[in-house]
Motif scaffolding. Sequence first.
Motif, PDB file in Angstrom:
ATOM      1  N   LEU A 120     -27.165 -70.354 -41.586  1.00  0.00           N
ATOM      2  CA  LEU A 120     -26.093 -69.946 -42.499  1.00  0.00           C
ATOM      3  C   LEU A 120     -26.196 -68.448 -42.759  1.00  0.00           C
ATOM      4  CD1 LEU A 120     -26.634 -73.052 -43.012  1.00  0.00           C
ATOM      5  CD2 LEU A 120     -25.663 -72.675 -45.292  1.00  0.00           C
ATOM      6  N   GLN A 126     -18.079 -68.848 -45.462  1.00  0.00           N
ATOM      7  CA  GLN A 126     -18.494 -70.070 -44.767  1.00  0.00           C
ATOM      8  C   GLN A 126     -18.880 -69.783 -43.315  1.00  0.00           C
ATOM      9  OE1 GLN A 126     -14.848 -70.635 -46.176  1.00  0.00           O
ATOM     10  NE2 GLN A 126     -16.082 -70.262 -47.999  1.00  0.00           N
ATOM     11  N   ASN A 127     -19.722 -68.790 -43.153  1.00  0.00           N
ATOM     12  CA  ASN A 127     -20.124 -68.318 -41.821  1.00  0.00           C
ATOM     13  C   ASN A 127     -21.424 -69.017 -41.412  1.00  0.00           C
ATOM     14  OD1 ASN A 127     -20.279 -66.899 -39.460  1.00  0.00           O
ATOM     15  ND2 ASN A 127     -20.550 -64.882 -40.395  1.00  0.00           N
ATOM     16  N   TYR A 128     -21.407 -69.738 -40.307  1.00  0.00           N
ATOM     17  CA  TYR A 128     -22.604 -70.437 -39.837  1.00  0.00           C
ATOM     18  C   TYR A 128     -22.590 -70.543 -38.316  1.00  0.00           C
ATOM     19  CZ  TYR A 128     -19.944 -74.760 -38.950  1.00  0.00           C
ATOM     20  OH  TYR A 128     -19.049 -75.689 -38.461  1.00  0.00           O
ATOM     21  N   GLY A 147     -16.198 -66.019 -40.541  1.00  0.00           N
ATOM     22  CA  GLY A 147     -16.474 -67.402 -40.918  1.00  0.00           C
ATOM     23  C   GLY A 147     -15.215 -68.228 -40.993  1.00  0.00           C
ATOM     24  N   ALA A 171     -18.151 -77.011 -42.445  1.00  0.00           N
ATOM     25  CA  ALA A 171     -18.483 -76.400 -43.733  1.00  0.00           C
ATOM     26  C   ALA A 171     -17.730 -77.117 -44.844  1.00  0.00           C
ATOM     27  CB  ALA A 171     -18.116 -74.916 -43.734  1.00  0.00           C
ATOM     28  N   ARG A 197     -27.402 -75.442 -47.596  1.00  0.00           N
ATOM     29  CA  ARG A 197     -26.746 -74.411 -48.386  1.00  0.00           C
ATOM     30  C   ARG A 197     -27.670 -73.214 -48.524  1.00  0.00           C
ATOM     31  NH1 ARG A 197     -26.921 -75.527 -54.740  1.00  0.00           N
ATOM     32  NH2 ARG A 197     -26.661 -73.274 -54.599  1.00  0.00           N
ATOM     33  N   LEU A 198     -27.098 -72.065 -48.895  1.00  0.00           N
ATOM     34  CA  LEU A 198     -27.869 -70.849 -49.144  1.00  0.00           C
ATOM     35  C   LEU A 198     -28.380 -70.841 -50.591  1.00  0.00           C
ATOM     36  CD1 LEU A 198     -25.574 -68.241 -47.338  1.00  0.00           C
ATOM     37  CD2 LEU A 198     -27.858 -68.990 -46.596  1.00  0.00           C
ATOM     38  N   GLY A 205     -21.370 -74.753 -48.298  1.00  0.00           N
ATOM     39  CA  GLY A 205     -22.507 -75.184 -47.495  1.00  0.00           C
ATOM     40  C   GLY A 205     -22.000 -75.778 -46.197  1.00  0.00           C
ATOM     41  N   VAL A 206     -22.907 -76.322 -45.416  1.00  0.00           N
ATOM     42  CA  VAL A 206     -22.521 -76.919 -44.136  1.00  0.00           C
ATOM     43  C   VAL A 206     -23.062 -78.351 -44.067  1.00  0.00           C
ATOM     44  CG1 VAL A 206     -22.461 -74.695 -42.961  1.00  0.00           C
ATOM     45  CG2 VAL A 206     -24.579 -76.050 -42.933  1.00  0.00           C
TER      46      VAL A 206
END
Length: 243
Positions: A120, A126-128, A147, A171, A197-198, A205-206
């Motif tokens: 992440l 929402q960049n992953y 993202g 996400a 999640r961060l 989160g994803v």
Amino acid sequence: MNEDAAVNDDAAGDMRGDADMRLGDALRREADAVPVGPAPVDGVLRRGRAARRRRTAAVAGGVTALVAVLAVVPLSGELTRRHTPSPPATAPPVTAVPTAVRTVGPYEPEPIGRGHSMALLPDGAQNYVVGAGDIAESVDAARGYTGDNIGPESLSGGRIHDGELLLHHGAFRTRPLPARIEVRTDSGARSPASALRLPGEPGWGVYYAFGDASTADEGWTVTAYGADGGVLAERYFGAVSGP
């Protein structure tokens, strides 16, 4: 004079002695005339048993009253606040294992199973990155990406199909965080998803879920549920044609 007085005293004493003997004989005759029966043992026992029954009944009544008081106590005061309510008669069905939202560091590839990892990025929205093997180069390249940029209370979705492997991923952007996320294919196959999640409060989160590769040509629905079982977000993704 003295001798005559002595004689009179002796006579008076003899008369008193005869009277005492006659009185004693009369009392003995009266006593012999009174009938003597057996000792009243049975009557005493009956009266004793009746008294014990009365005492036992009184004690039993006192115990019943005490139990009634104890039963009323939890209905008020501090005990009521500590009382745990009974569960509802019909609890909502649980269709998937609750999602454990794990917190991971930014840019750090997190193994998710079957040789795949996710990372992440705090850059963009929402960049992953998700992929097989070493994804470090892909993570560096993604620093310049924007993202998914999905709207509030929404989900994104994608999947990786490689032979016998089918990986659903995407996400989520919900408040509060989902209690669980589920992937359901058109044929009804359900897969519980895991989530990352961060740190802090990124607001997104994803998720990821491995599915049955035989459903790779089907569409699928992703649903995020709250702790109360209500739907936080849901989205359908159609089948992708082609290889």
